[in-house]
Design an enzyme around this catalytic site. Structure first.
Site, mmCIF file in Angstrom:
data_model
loop_
_atom_site.group_PDB
_atom_site.id
_atom_site.type_symbol
_atom_site.label_atom_id
_atom_site.label_comp_id
_atom_site.label_asym_id
_atom_site.label_seq_id
_atom_site.Cartn_x
_atom_site.Cartn_y
_atom_site.Cartn_z
ATOM 1 N N ASP A 148 0.825 -1.210 0.000
ATOM 2 C CA ASP A 148 0.000 0.000 0.000
ATOM 3 C C ASP A 148 0.863 1.266 0.000
ATOM 4 O O ASP A 148 2.101 1.202 -0.039
ATOM 5 C CB ASP A 148 -0.932 -0.048 1.234
ATOM 6 C CG ASP A 148 -2.314 0.497 0.928
ATOM 7 O OD1 ASP A 148 -2.428 1.396 0.076
ATOM 8 O OD2 ASP A 148 -3.290 0.039 1.563
ATOM 9 N N ASP A 208 -9.517 3.721 -3.897
ATOM 10 C CA ASP A 208 -10.253 2.506 -3.537
ATOM 11 C C ASP A 208 -11.650 2.498 -4.159
ATOM 12 O O ASP A 208 -12.345 3.515 -4.181
ATOM 13 C CB ASP A 208 -10.405 2.393 -2.019
ATOM 14 C CG ASP A 208 -9.089 2.022 -1.346
ATOM 15 O OD1 ASP A 208 -8.055 1.924 -2.031
ATOM 16 O OD2 ASP A 208 -9.111 1.843 -0.112
#
Ligand SMILES: *[C@@H]1O[C@H](CO)[C@@H](O)[C@H](O)[C@H]1NC(C)=O
Ligand SMILES: *[C@@H]1O[C@H](CO)[C@@H](O)[C@H](O)[C@H]1NC(C)=O
Length: 496
Positions: A148, A208
């Protein structure tokens, strides 16, 4: 002899310039990740019980084989040696027993960290700890790393700065000697589609996803790949926003490295069945990794029939590895209350010479849509010069009869008690099993389960026309039938 530009790229990529070259993700990875449903509520038990259901519902044998743990697994670093430590309450005995349990069942184990001082949920991150953390992951038996982008301490803003930060982990993973699929999650920042393929097996292209088909949201400001006003990739990107973002660089995905459109929302509850079918179809045809994100313990028959459609999965796992490209976009269509409304036609070549064509209706009304063979084969020649325009094409509906499990059958699979009973139902249905017949082999053998329902023929020079419901996609595989009996007229109209 003619060489298309793409043909040349593929030829090169399979010989000398294969980028990441770790042998993994020759087709997009498939599996399950806990984040979309469970967020931080993670444990060994959640992953092993989900793996058991992946097996029982036949999903493992359709290719969903990576079980990926997301954020919130850690208890920080060991004070003595600085190594990452798993949360003992959530993961008794640490990660190794979990990896062993998953391997025992034939799964591969995915792990999570961040190229930052902290992960997104503020656990210890791997920035400047790459070698030690990669060594830990390898020693635990990890097969996959989702990496991430939170808390990167300002080390972003140019492609090279981001590349260096993510390359540190690529090198560390390589140094372990273990084959670990490397999945970048830098949300499309710093033009990752231009450099991700050099070091990773997939790279996220957007903020996202959230469980909406087309609703715009200020938390997803970066919807246009070239938008200079983009401030933050965000966390509320709709299916449509992500599709529009990746459209200009679908060609960056190649065997070994893929544009990642984020995890699937199918079965999460926020979209209609048609929207979920469209979402799943587009992710498959755009060659995104297919990571389920739903709670398998409360899966509905509808959800099971979508994620088990082998004719759609076969698009994703097609050996040619070429994503569909958008051949037309129409914004002069009825808009919803958010001002959103557009239709697209997408088209792309498949390994056996077939062509996939998708009519995506994101307008606020049912619409008639059509595309000519000239448009459909634009990649092979403009102005109708492609040889394919002079051929006749059988049209196969990949959501048609037989392609998708009947709802009643899905209910029987779900209602059966335990692995043996469920396997017996799947066996009776003769459901596709990619462990037995890999997709490439099934396509080569022309296994009817991968080719949907034949609904007509488009004759040379003709059009493919179809009625598409609001917020839905029609997905067709076109197969050349030149030389065969082509008595049927060219116009194909789907009955709804
Ligand atoms: C798929 O095939 C494999 C190999 O033959 C077999 O072990 C497995 O049980 C099959 N899966 C299902 C769901 O029937
Ligand atoms: C766009 O869609 C509308 C509604 O179906 C249609 O009337 C119009 O002709 C389309 N425009 C183009 C350029 O195809």
């Amino acid at each position: 002899m003619r060489f298309s530009r793409e043909g040349l790229l593929v030829a090169l990529s399979t010989s000398t310039v294969q980028a990441v070259n770790n042998g993994l993700a020759r087709t997009p990875q498939m599996g399950w990740n806990n984040w979309n449903t469970f967020a931080c509520s993670v444990s060994s038990a959640l992953l092993t019980s989900t793996a058991q259901l992946l097996t029982e519902y036949g999903l493992q044998d359709l290719g969903y084989k990576y079980v990926v743990l997301d954020d919130c697994w850690s208890a920080g670093r060991d004070e003595a040696d600085g190594r990452l430590v798993a949360d003992e309450a959530k993961f008794p005995g640490g990660m190794k027993p979990l990896a062993d349990a998953l391997h025992e069942k034939g799964f591969l184990f995915g792990m999570y960290s961040s190229a930052g001082e902290m992960t997104c949920a503020r656990y210890a991150g791997s920035l400047d700890h790459e070698e030690a953390d990669a060594a830990s992951f390898a020693s635990w038996g990890v097969d996959y790393l989702k990496y991430d982008n939170c808390y990167h301490m300002g080390r972003f803003g140019t492609p090279l700065i981001s590349f260096d930060r993510f390359n540190a982990m690529a090198k560390a993973l390589k140094k372990t000697g273990r084959a670990i699929l490397y999945s970048l999650c830098s949300w499309g920042e710093d033009y990752v589609h231009t450099w991700g393929g050099s070091i990773a097996n997939s790279w996220r292209v957007s903020g996202d996803i959230y469980d909406s088909f087309a609703r715009p949201d200020d938390l997803c400001s970066c919807t246009d790949a070239a938008d200079p006003a983009c401030i933050a990739p965000g966390t509320h990107c709709s299916v449509l926003a992500i599709i529009n973002k990746v459209a200009p660089y679908i060609d960056r995905g190649l065997p070994g490295g893929w544009n990642d459109l984020d995890m699937l929302e199918v079965g999460h509850g926020g979209m209609t069945e048609e929207e979920y079918k469209a979402h799943f179809s587009m992710w498959a045809a755009l060659k995104s990794p297919l990571l389920l994100g739903n709670d398998l313990r409360i899966m509905t028959p509808s959800t099971l029939t979508i994620i088990t459609n082998p004719a759609i999965i076969a698009l994703n796992q097609d050996p040619r590895g070429r994503a569909v490209q958008r051949i037309s976009r129409n914004t002069s269509v009825p808009k919803d209350r958010y001002g959103v409304g557009e239709t697209h036609v997408w088209s792309g070549p498949l390994a056996n010479g077939d062509q996939v064509v998708i009519f995506l209706n994101a307008a606020d009304a049912d619409l008639d849509m059509s595309a000519s063979l000239e448009d459909i084969f634009i990649m092979d020649g403009v102005g109708g010069t492609a040889a394919q325009v002079r051929q006749d094409w059988a049209v196969h509906d990949l959501w048609g009869k037989g392609a998708r499990m009947e709802t009643e059958d899905a209910r029987r699979v779900l209602d059966a008690e335990g692995q043996e009973a469920r396997r017996a139902v799947l066996k009776r249905l003769g459901w596709y099993n990619a462990t037995e017949v890999p997709y490439a082999e099934g396509l080569r053998r022309r296994d009817p389960r991968l080719f949907g329902e034949k609904i007509g023929v488009v004759e040379k020079g003709g059009d493919l026309s179809v009625r598409v419901p609001r917020h839905a996609a029609k997905v067709f595989r076109l197969q050349s039938v030149s030389g065969e009996d082509t008595a049927r007229k060219s116009l194909v109209r789907d009955e709804l």
